[in-house]
Scaffold this motif. Structure first.
Motif: not given
Length: 639
Positions: A388, A415, A419
């Motif tokens: 992140t 993202l 993650a």
């Protein structure tokens, strides 16, 4: 933006031929194109044909030479191993003693010498791999495995990795090298790390002959992510896990024998180098993005970065100690940056950019302040931070350094992918260190976590590989002489205006890309209106250059050819450029990998890929077995 290299002299058109490029009255206009003469008036900008390069397997003489050399080296290795085991040759003993007293101080000779050979071999192979990738991007396919100079350091390095494992197997005499040792004969035991290292080296070496077989069946897939190419990369990169096991076995035996010789600083440096090497090995999978010619979606890159960082940096912090993640990144920058400089400015090929990983290392170090004594939680927390906040740091770095920077449109999926990659990598890194230190949780828990992390990686990779090819994509191009707009290019180049149908809003990338003509040209098209764009640099349209428009928007990836040379080896006709032309979009693979054989049944490719995948899983599971075996035989209890 990469400067356009000067085309090779024998590909250049004459001045009269270059004059066939007629300037437009307005760079942004499409008026009057019907009256312009076709570039075919002088046979296209292809000019003189380049020498024909084979598109299938290597010539038989090269296969025989390579096979003979491999057999000879293997025979030499067997002779030295046999001589050492029988006492007839003492060279290996003397070298092992030297390594144990020098570079490998604090380790027995059977761990010190193989570790030294392995690290030198890995750096050699790394140089060859990036050199080879650069050559294929700039020059296209080669005339055979022995005609490509970059193949030699790859082969030497991979054989060196296998040699290091073989040395670790044969060196121990009259002793059992630790509780995790593998019994070979009644009185011959090999360290588990040696067996794993030899297996990883053999797996990587196996990729070379299989690559030739693959090319004979399917044609040359000029991409880093070809299945057999992944064998070469994966075997070398994962050999660092075997090196970690070997180092731990050697340290346990030396400590158990009451030996010292190596202080905490040397141990810190050695372990930090191993984990920095693991970071390097896992980062090689990103090489197409490093150069700026990825053949997969952009969302794949942040996942691969986070996976490598989560695994290697969490493991480095847990195994090395405070500052271990930062040390690993420092070693990574030194070696990977050094290879980039060697391939680029020194050798004169393309310069590959590297992810920094510095922010990720800082994040892992901060998380370890509270969670260092809870490795699995550190793996989870550190991995999520890497995926992140680390994603945000790498996003900023791509804007400065990469040919294809990340864009706002890819952030949501990128993202999530990062993650997930960071989480999986962090858990795997924590499990690795728990195994090295004899603190793995009970088998049911450890196996579930390991399988879950691998399954998550598989899902993320599968998602990254999913693409669609939209129908009805069309580009109207108007070429202008290279002097248009005050910019001057080499003969055989042109500026262009493009009208794209249907229009796109905020694509991940929209470029004119040219490669395999003596360099790499990546030019981001500038929007001038609704669905209209212009180039910022003259694009090459001659010789062996493959020039196309590349559009990536979400899951959509499409290529629009501008100029493609005639390729006699695969029976492909020239796609000439004209001052005014309309071209239809098509799957990028048809353009970027023209050499692929379209007549091979799909099931054949799927079956061959499944075999490679099975071999890869076998290597991963074997490494996991070695780590688990070490943990069971040297339990330390809860920390």
């Amino acid at each position: 933006m990469t400067p356009l290299p000067t085309p090779l002299a024998h590909f250049l058109p004459t001045a009269d031929q270059a004059g066939a490029l007629i300037g437009l009255d307005r760079l942004g206009g499409f008026d009057g194109l019907d009256s312009l003469d076709s570039l075919d008036s002088f046979g296209g900008l292809g000019g003189l044909a380049a020498p024909v390069k084979p598109a299938g397997g290597a010539a038989l003489d090269q296969v025989l030479i390579a096979s003979g050399a491999a057999a000879a080296l293997t025979a030499v290795l067997l002779v030295f191993g046999w001589g050492h085991r029988t006492g007839r040759i003492t060279l290996l003993t003397r070298l092992a003693d030297w390594a144990a007293k020098g570079p490998g101080r604090g380790l027995p000779g059977w761990a010190a010498l193989p570790s030294l050979v392995a690290i030198v071999s890995l750096i050699t192979a790394l140089l060859g791999m990036y050199w080879d990738i650069s050559l294929h991007i700039s020059q296209g396919r080669d005339e055979g495995p022995l005609a490509n100079i970059a193949h030699y350091p790859i082969l030497i390095g991979l054989f060196g990795i296998f040699t290091a494992g073989a040395l670790a197997v044969v060196l121990p005499k009259g002793e059992r090298p630790g509780g995790a040792a593998v019994r070979i004969t009644r009185d011959w035991y090999s360290p588990a790390g040696g067996v794993l290292l030899a297996g990883a080296g053999f797996y990587a070496l196996l990729g070379f002959p299989l690559d030739d077989v693959w090319h004979r069946i399917f044609g040359q897939d000029v991409t880093l992510w070809g299945p057999t190419h992944l064998m070469l990369i994966g075997g070398a990169g994962l050999s660092l896990v075997a090196m970690a096991v070997l180092e731990r076995e050697g340290r346990l035996v030396r400590d158990g024998a009451g030996g010292t010789g190596a202080g905490p600083v040397l141990r810190y440096v050695r372990r930090g180098m191993i984990m920095g090497g693991l970071l390097i090995g896992l980062s090689v999978f990103q090489a197409e993005w490093d150069f700026g010619v990825p053949q997969f979606r952009m969302a794949h890159q942040p996942m691969l970065i986070a996976l490598a960082a989560g695994c290697a940096l969490v493991a480095a912090r847990l195994w090395t100690g405070r500052g271990g993640a930062l040390f690993a990144v420092g070693f990574y920058v030194l070696v990977r940056g050094g290879v980039a400089v060697a391939v680029g400015p020194v050798i004169g090929e393309l310069f590959p950019v590297i992810p920094l990983y510095l922010a990720e290392a800082v994040l892992v170090e901060l998380a370890a302040i509270a969670l260092a004594r809870r490795p699995l939680l550190l793996g989870v927390a550190g991995g999520l931070l890497v995926g992140t906040l680390g994603f945000a740091a790498e996003y900023a770095w791509t804007q400065v350094a990469f040919r294809l920077p990340w864009t706002p449109g890819m952030v949501p999926e990128g993202l999530l992918m990062a993650a997930g990659g960071g989480l999986a990598g962090g858990v795997l890194g924590a499990l690795l260190v728990l195994g090295l230190t004899g603190r793995l949780p009970r088998p049911a828990v450890a196996r579930s976590l390991f399988a879950g992390a691998l399954a998550l990686v598989a899902v993320l990779v599968g998602n990254g590989l999913l693409t669609t090819v939209p129908t009805g994509v069309r580009a109207e191009l108007a070429l202008a002489a290279t002097a248009s707009g005050g910019r001057t290019g080499s003969p055989g180049t042109a500026q262009a205006t493009v009208r794209l149908t249907p229009p796109v809003d905020g694509p991940t990338w929209l470029t004119v890309t040219a490669w395999q003509g003596g360099g790499l040209h990546v030019d981001h098209l500038v929007r001038t209106g609704e669905g209209t764009y212009r180039t910022t640099e003259p694009m090459p349209l001659t010789g062996t250059w493959k020039t196309l428009i590349r559009l990536h928007d979400g899951r959509k990836m499409v290529g629009i050819p501008i100029y493609l040379p005639r390729d006699e080896a695969i029976g492909a006709d020239e796609v000439p450029a004209a001052p005014a032309m309309t071209r239809e979009g098509q799957p990028e693979q048809r353009i970027l990998q023209r050499e692929l054989n379209p007549n091979v049944p799909t099931w054949t490719w799927a079956a061959a890929s499944a075999v490679v995948l099975a071999c890869t899983l076998a290597l991963i599971l074997t490494l996991a077995w070695g780590v688990s075996r070490l943990s069971r035989t040297h339990p330390k209890g809860p920390r």
